[in-house]
Each structure stands twice: as structure tokens, then as C-alpha cells.
Design an enzyme around this catalytic site. Structure first.
Site, PDB file in Angstrom:
ATOM      1  N   VAL A  76       0.756  -1.114   0.105  1.00 27.83           N
ATOM      2  CA  VAL A  76       0.044  -0.023   0.145  1.00 27.83           C
ATOM      3  C   VAL A  76       0.731   1.304  -0.154  1.00 27.83           C
ATOM      4  CG1 VAL A  76      -2.113  -1.071   1.147  1.00 27.83           C
ATOM      5  CG2 VAL A  76      -0.411  -0.124   2.525  1.00 27.83           C
ATOM      6  N   SER A 151      -8.716   2.262  15.062  1.00 22.05           N
ATOM      7  CA  SER A 151      -8.577   1.062  16.052  1.00 22.05           C
ATOM      8  C   SER A 151      -8.988   1.784  17.648  1.00 22.05           C
ATOM      9  CB  SER A 151      -7.195   0.625  15.951  1.00 22.05           C
ATOM     10  OG  SER A 151      -7.146  -0.280  17.412  1.00 22.05           O
ATOM     11  N   TYR A 164       1.339   2.544  16.934  1.00 22.64           N
ATOM     12  CA  TYR A 164      -0.080   1.919  16.085  1.00 22.64           C
ATOM     13  C   TYR A 164      -1.037   3.070  16.534  1.00 22.64           C
ATOM     14  CZ  TYR A 164      -3.768  -1.371  15.244  1.00 22.64           C
ATOM     15  OH  TYR A 164      -4.945  -1.889  14.713  1.00 22.64           O
ATOM     16  N   LYS A 168      -3.535   5.284  13.996  1.00 20.07           N
ATOM     17  CA  LYS A 168      -5.100   4.632  13.794  1.00 20.07           C
ATOM     18  C   LYS A 168      -6.006   5.745  14.022  1.00 20.07           C
ATOM     19  CE  LYS A 168      -4.930   0.344  12.543  1.00 20.07           C
ATOM     20  NZ  LYS A 168      -5.505   0.272  10.904  1.00 20.07           N
ATOM     21  N   SER A 198      -8.430 -12.451  14.515  1.00 22.56           N
ATOM     22  CA  SER A 198      -7.743 -12.354  13.290  1.00 22.56           C
ATOM     23  C   SER A 198      -6.163 -12.728  13.894  1.00 22.56           C
ATOM     24  CB  SER A 198      -7.376 -11.180  12.577  1.00 22.56           C
ATOM     25  OG  SER A 198      -6.540 -10.288  13.277  1.00 22.56           O
TER      26      SER A 198
HETATM   27  P1  NAD Z   1      -4.389  -9.441   9.259  1.00 23.28           P
HETATM   28  O1  NAD Z   1      -3.029  -9.352   9.686  1.00 23.28           O
HETATM   29  O2  NAD Z   1      -5.190 -10.704   9.059  1.00 23.28           O
HETATM   30  O3  NAD Z   1      -4.684  -8.667   7.970  1.00 23.28           O
HETATM   31  C1  NAD Z   1      -3.768  -7.477   7.567  1.00 23.28           C
HETATM   32  C2  NAD Z   1      -3.200  -7.755   6.209  1.00 23.28           C
HETATM   33  O4  NAD Z   1      -2.789  -6.662   5.645  1.00 23.28           O
HETATM   34  C3  NAD Z   1      -2.233  -8.941   6.196  1.00 23.28           C
HETATM   35  O5  NAD Z   1      -2.787  -9.916   5.251  1.00 23.28           O
HETATM   36  C4  NAD Z   1      -1.009  -8.361   5.530  1.00 23.28           C
HETATM   37  O6  NAD Z   1      -0.524  -9.139   4.687  1.00 23.28           O
HETATM   38  C5  NAD Z   1      -1.575  -7.122   4.988  1.00 23.28           C
HETATM   39  N1  NAD Z   1      -0.603  -6.105   4.789  1.00 23.28           N
HETATM   40  C6  NAD Z   1       0.531  -5.822   5.783  1.00 23.28           C
HETATM   41  N2  NAD Z   1       1.136  -4.756   5.134  1.00 23.28           N
HETATM   42  C7  NAD Z   1       0.771  -4.416   3.881  1.00 23.28           C
HETATM   43  C8  NAD Z   1       1.235  -3.632   2.859  1.00 23.28           C
HETATM   44  N3  NAD Z   1       2.290  -2.852   2.987  1.00 23.28           N
HETATM   45  N4  NAD Z   1       0.355  -3.762   2.011  1.00 23.28           N
HETATM   46  C9  NAD Z   1      -0.641  -4.668   1.498  1.00 23.28           C
HETATM   47  N5  NAD Z   1      -1.018  -5.385   2.377  1.00 23.28           N
HETATM   48  C10 NAD Z   1      -0.267  -5.262   3.624  1.00 23.28           C
HETATM   49  O7  NAD Z   1      -5.215  -8.452  10.343  1.00 23.28           O
HETATM   50  P2  NAD Z   1      -6.725  -7.903  10.759  1.00 23.28           P
HETATM   51  O8  NAD Z   1      -6.916  -8.108  11.970  1.00 23.28           O
HETATM   52  O9  NAD Z   1      -7.563  -8.428   9.716  1.00 23.28           O
HETATM   53  O10 NAD Z   1      -6.126  -6.173  10.439  1.00 23.28           O
HETATM   54  C11 NAD Z   1      -7.004  -5.709   9.381  1.00 23.28           C
HETATM   55  C12 NAD Z   1      -6.947  -4.019   9.684  1.00 23.28           C
HETATM   56  O11 NAD Z   1      -7.908  -3.945  10.788  1.00 23.28           O
HETATM   57  C13 NAD Z   1      -5.474  -3.567  10.269  1.00 23.28           C
HETATM   58  O12 NAD Z   1      -5.499  -2.365   9.723  1.00 23.28           O
HETATM   59  C14 NAD Z   1      -5.718  -3.646  11.721  1.00 23.28           C
HETATM   60  O13 NAD Z   1      -4.731  -2.861  12.232  1.00 23.28           O
HETATM   61  C15 NAD Z   1      -7.081  -3.142  11.935  1.00 23.28           C
HETATM   62  N6  NAD Z   1      -7.710  -3.641  13.333  1.00 23.28           N
HETATM   63  C16 NAD Z   1      -7.982  -4.986  13.608  1.00 23.28           C
HETATM   64  C17 NAD Z   1      -8.527  -5.225  14.826  1.00 23.28           C
HETATM   65  C18 NAD Z   1      -8.982  -6.561  15.161  1.00 23.28           C
HETATM   66  O14 NAD Z   1      -9.410  -6.831  16.262  1.00 23.28           O
HETATM   67  N7  NAD Z   1      -8.625  -7.644  14.345  1.00 23.28           N
HETATM   68  C19 NAD Z   1      -8.782  -4.232  15.872  1.00 23.28           C
HETATM   69  C20 NAD Z   1      -8.368  -3.031  15.444  1.00 23.28           C
HETATM   70  C21 NAD Z   1      -7.857  -2.606  14.188  1.00 23.28           C
END
Ligand code: NAD
Length: 301
Positions: A76, A151, A164, A168, A198
Site C-alpha cells: 500500500v 482502532s 499504532y 490509527k 485475526s
Molecule cells: P491481518 O494481519 O489478518 O490482516 C492485515 C493484512 O494486511 C495482512 O494480510 C497483511 O499481509 C496485509 N498487509 C500488511 N502490510 C501490507 C502492505 N504494506 N501492503 C498490503 N498489504 C499489507 O489483520 P486484521 O486483524 O484483519 O487487520 C486488518 C486491519 O484492521 C488492520 O489495519 C488492523 O490494524 C485493523 N484492526 C484490527 C483489529 C482486530 O481486532 N482484528 C482491531 C483494530 C484494528
């Protein structure tokens, strides 16, 4: 449920869609007619390495279910490449879900500048570059729906997540300001703060705790906010396990202290109970409402 919300004729970019939340968003949008650029660099939960497998696998899943998608494995951070890829394959862009990200949790006293800048790059710079590259098209076509993934760590602050959490919450600042600029061109921008099972949450919670928190229970909010009939913009939502809630800024009624020419710290101390009393608080809905108390002072009221 009366009618089905569909995205036929729409093109969506979903970043980080090789797993977790992004995968669920991409599958949901594609199952309802959107053509989806499934972006994922395939890095680890701490942002290391690359793997073309995850994005390709999600594309296979979408195609197997009769949907249309193409894989993209650019970072990204090279945001304009994602936009070019979507245009090359589908000729347009309507929806952007900025979701890619990783964690580098560490106490602030041990945080390196690399821990800070890597998180800035993937969360904030990545989202900026994608939206910045797509923005002229969204404006020209007078249509766009953008989701930025925030987040609770940013909204409330959390130990070990200064890097983070900072970016966020900044993503919501990005949403709010973009929403103001996009409104007249039917470009709506919202933030979600998800909670879901996740690989990121599996390190800090048990499978039992996470069982009711499937990623698929976040995507319906993304679906509604990115639909053409949804007017919501500039807002922040918490979502997880089937629970959805809207947040807003709240402000106490405040206190005018002194004679308008000068006032002392002691007067602030003495007025403190009133300054921090949320009884009768208001929730300014926009910049003008936020500035209203200063406006009154400037007008001599
Ligand atoms: P995840 O690790 O399963 O998914 C994140 C994905 O982003 C991964 O598949 C990874 O390969 C990809 N990624 C990382 N760097 C990248 C880059 N430079 N370019 C393209 N892709 C890249 O985790 P998730 O929990 O599904 O997280 C998704 C989003 O939600 C994230 O931004 C995370 O911070 C946010 N988030 C998740 C939670 C939760 O409870 N799971 C809570 C708050 C925020």
C-alpha cells in the site's frame, strides 16, 4: 431485510485483503456484485516478508463463488500502483477500503524510530497515497465511498501501541477532513474501529474469547457505509461480534474565566470542576459548531 444491497457496476479496492478482515470485506463486496482488487503484500503480522499466496487464494475463493476479482501484491506504500492496477483491470474505482496493516507493539521507552516510521508508512502513508491517487477520478465521476480502518488503540490509547494508536487515530482525522472536501462530490469517507478474530488478536486473546468475533461480523458495516444509498460521512464506528456503535466528540459546556484580558492558573484551578463537568455537554457536529464558542468571543458576546 427488505431489499438486497448490491454493488453491481462498482469497483472496489480492498487493501490487506489476503486474510482477516480485508478478506471478509472483499468476499462480501464481491458476493454482491462488486469487482474487487484484492490487495495483499502477504507480510507477517509484524510486517516482515512478502507472499503472493494470500491475495491469489482470496481471488480464487471469489471466482469460485461466481464473483469477479483480481489479485494485487503491491505494498500500500506504493498506493498509486494499486489505483493503476484497478484502472487497468476494471477501468474505474468507486470504493476504497483501507485495511492493510500490522503491529509492532513495544513499550514507548523501547520503541525505535523504525517501529514508528514502519507503522506510519503502512497505516497512514499507504492510505494517503491510495486515496490521493484515486481522488481526481472520484471527484470527476462525483462518486466515491472510502473506509479507513482505525482502532480502539487509537481512540482510547493502549499500552505498547503508541506508534499504532497514533496513526490509527490519525486515520480518522484523515476521514473527517476528506469527508468535508468530498461531500459536494458525493464522496463519502468513514472510519471503522473493528474488533475481530485475526492473527493480530490471536496473540493476545484465546480462541474461546475470539470465537464470537468472526471477521465476517465486521464486513456488513463496511457494506452499508460503502453503498451508494448510504449518506453517512465523516463518522467513526466501533464494530465487532455483531455490535455496531457510532462515536462522536463531546465537549463540556466550558467556562469563561477572567475579564477577557487576562487570567491566572489559579483561576483555572478554581474553575476546574465546571470545566470538566460533562453535565449538559454538547456534541459539535462539524467545524463551525466546534468553533462556535470562539466565534462568540470574537464577536464580543
Ligand atoms: P491481518 O494481519 O489478518 O490482516 C492485515 C493484512 O494486511 C495482512 O494480510 C497483511 O499481509 C496485509 N498487509 C500488511 N502490510 C501490507 C502492505 N504494506 N501492503 C498490503 N498489504 C499489507 O489483520 P486484521 O486483524 O484483519 O487487520 C486488518 C486491519 O484492521 C488492520 O489495519 C488492523 O490494524 C485493523 N484492526 C484490527 C483489529 C482486530 O481486532 N482484528 C482491531 C483494530 C484494528
Amino acid at each position: 431485510m427488505t431489499d438486497t444491497l448490491r454493488y453491481d457496476g462498482r469497483v472496489a479496492i480492498v487493501t490487506g485483503a489476503g486474510g482477516g478482515l480485508g478478506r471478509a470485506h472483499a468476499l462480501m463486496l464481491a458476493s454482491r456484485g462488486a469487482r474487487v482488487l484484492v490487495n495483499d503484500l502477504g507480510s507477517s503480522a509484524a510486517g516482515a516478508g512478502t507472499d503472493t499466496g494470500p491475495a491469489a487464494k482470496v481471488v480464487e475463493e471469489i471466482r469460485a463463488a461466481g464473483g469477479e476479482a483480481v489479485a494485487n501484491t503491491d505494498s500500500v506504500i506504493d498506493g498509486s500502483k494499486l489505483v493503476e492496477a484497478a484502472l487497468d483491470h476494471f477501468g474505474q474505482i468507486d470504493i476504497i477500503v483501507n485495511n492493510a496493516g500490522f503491529l509492532r507493539d513495544v513499550g514507548f521507552h523501547k520503541m525505535t524510530e523504525q517501529d514508528w516510521s514502519d507503522l506510519y508508512d503502512v497505516h497512514l502513508l499507504g492510505a494517503f497515497r491510495i486515496v490521493h491517487a484515486a481522488w481526481p477520478r472520484l471527484r470527476d465521476q462525483s462518486y466515491g465511498r472510502i473506509i479507513n480502518t482505525s482502532s480502539a488503540a487509537g481512540i482510547y490509547g493502549n499500552f505498547g501501541q503508541v506508534n499504532y494508536g497514533t496513526f490509527k487515530l490519525a486515520l480518522h482525522g484523515f476521514s473527517q477532513a476528506l469527508a468535508v472536501e468530498g461531500r459536494a462530490r458525493n464522496i463519502h469517507v468513514n472510519s471503522i474501529a473493528p474488533a475481530a478474530d485475526s492473527r493480530l488478536t490471536r496473540t493476545v486473546m484465546t480462541p474461546e474469547q475470539l470465537a464470537p468475533m468472526r471477521a465476517e461480523l465486521v464486513s456488513p458495516l463496511v457494506g452499508w457505509l460503502t453503498h451508494e444509498t448510504c449518506a453517512e460521512t465523516g463518522s467513526l464506528f466501533e464494530v465487532g461480534g455483531g455490535w455496531v456503535s457510532k462515536l462522536r466528540w463531546q465537549r463540556t459546556r466550558g467556562e469563561r474565566i477572567g475579564d477577557g484580558k487576562d487570567f491566572a492558573p489559579e483561576q483555572v484551578r478554581d474553575a476546574w470542576p465546571a470545566i470538566v463537568d460533562f453535565e449538559g455537554a454538547e456534541a459539535p457536529a462539524d467545524f463551525a459548531a466546534g468553533m462556535a464558542p470562539f466565534q462568540k468571543i470574537m464577536e464580543g458576546a
